[in-house]
Design an enzyme around this catalytic site. Sequence first.
Site, mmCIF file in Angstrom:
data_model
loop_
_atom_site.group_PDB
_atom_site.id
_atom_site.type_symbol
_atom_site.label_atom_id
_atom_site.label_comp_id
_atom_site.label_asym_id
_atom_site.label_seq_id
_atom_site.Cartn_x
_atom_site.Cartn_y
_atom_site.Cartn_z
ATOM 1 N N HIS A 101 0.837 -1.199 0.000
ATOM 2 C CA HIS A 101 0.000 0.000 0.000
ATOM 3 C C HIS A 101 0.869 1.244 0.000
ATOM 4 O O HIS A 101 1.967 1.253 0.559
ATOM 5 C CB HIS A 101 -0.951 0.013 1.200
ATOM 6 C CG HIS A 101 -0.273 -0.150 2.527
ATOM 7 N ND1 HIS A 101 0.112 -1.380 3.015
ATOM 8 C CD2 HIS A 101 0.106 0.755 3.458
ATOM 9 C CE1 HIS A 101 0.679 -1.225 4.195
ATOM 10 N NE2 HIS A 101 0.702 0.065 4.485
ATOM 11 N N HIS A 103 0.861 5.207 1.110
ATOM 12 C CA HIS A 103 0.213 6.267 1.879
ATOM 13 C C HIS A 103 0.328 7.576 1.091
ATOM 14 O O HIS A 103 1.416 7.908 0.601
ATOM 15 C CB HIS A 103 0.941 6.494 3.211
ATOM 16 C CG HIS A 103 0.934 5.337 4.151
ATOM 17 N ND1 HIS A 103 0.145 5.297 5.273
ATOM 18 C CD2 HIS A 103 1.646 4.178 4.155
ATOM 19 C CE1 HIS A 103 0.370 4.168 5.941
ATOM 20 N NE2 HIS A 103 1.283 3.471 5.278
HETATM 21 P P1 AMP Z 1 1.690 0.417 7.455
HETATM 22 O O1 AMP Z 1 2.269 0.711 8.801
HETATM 23 O O2 AMP Z 1 2.403 1.102 6.328
HETATM 24 O O3 AMP Z 1 1.497 -1.066 7.225
HETATM 25 O O4 AMP Z 1 0.260 1.110 7.480
HETATM 26 C C1 AMP Z 1 -0.935 0.416 7.598
HETATM 27 C C2 AMP Z 1 -2.002 1.454 7.667
HETATM 28 O O5 AMP Z 1 -3.252 0.814 7.503
HETATM 29 C C3 AMP Z 1 -2.054 2.202 9.012
HETATM 30 O O6 AMP Z 1 -1.848 3.594 8.785
HETATM 31 C C4 AMP Z 1 -3.454 1.892 9.526
HETATM 32 O O7 AMP Z 1 -4.053 2.995 10.172
HETATM 33 C C5 AMP Z 1 -4.191 1.500 8.264
HETATM 34 N N1 AMP Z 1 -5.310 0.603 8.487
HETATM 35 C C6 AMP Z 1 -5.303 -0.568 9.158
HETATM 36 N N2 AMP Z 1 -6.544 -1.116 9.173
HETATM 37 C C7 AMP Z 1 -7.324 -0.264 8.472
HETATM 38 C C8 AMP Z 1 -8.708 -0.264 8.143
HETATM 39 N N3 AMP Z 1 -9.517 -1.242 8.544
HETATM 40 N N4 AMP Z 1 -9.189 0.767 7.404
HETATM 41 C C9 AMP Z 1 -8.364 1.776 6.991
HETATM 42 N N5 AMP Z 1 -7.058 1.822 7.289
HETATM 43 C C10 AMP Z 1 -6.538 0.818 8.026
#
Ligand code: AMP
Length: 138
Positions: A101, A103
């Site tokens: 993903h 950001h």
């Molecule tokens: P990372 O640390 O790059 O893996 O970021 C994962 C991101 O996914 C974090 O910023 C979380 O807040 C986001 N996240 C996790 N679960 C959800 C969800 N159900 N809906 C939207 N964002 C999510």
Amino acid sequence: MGTDDCIFCKMAAGQVPVAKVYEDDTVLAFLDIGPISDGHTLVIPRQHFERIDDCPPKLLGEVASRLGKIAGAVVAAMKSDGYNVLCNNGQAAGQLVKHLHFHIIPRNAGDGVFKRWPAYKYPQGKPEAIAEAIRKNL
Ligand code: AMP
Ligand code: ZN
């Protein structure tokens, strides 16, 4: 982690509700549930790959090709001064969700979102050695 227990796969399949920003056959973009600024958006390929380096280049290119359009809309809607595009790869880099993903993080002057950027200087000769080591692994 397989795709069965991957929250982002479930989102891509419509099994988990999202605050959707954009979607097409290849990618889904939605608001991060734990934003670090208003409008913080995640862009994912629908297909499950964990990291940039295990995602097929064609798919990676297709995901990347959507980033400009989505980021432009995010910053326009948020009236922000700029944005960061960030992709955490691996636990050591802060990756919590093991589905690739990107950001998109809207930024404003002085918002203090990334307060620390721990830059330092290489000793003489080290950049050349590191660059050679990387080239050998391409
Ligand atoms: P990372 O640390 O790059 O893996 O970021 C994962 C991101 O996914 C974090 O910023 C979380 O807040 C986001 N996240 C996790 N679960 C959800 C969800 N159900 N809906 C939207 N964002 C999510
Ligand atoms: Zn997944």
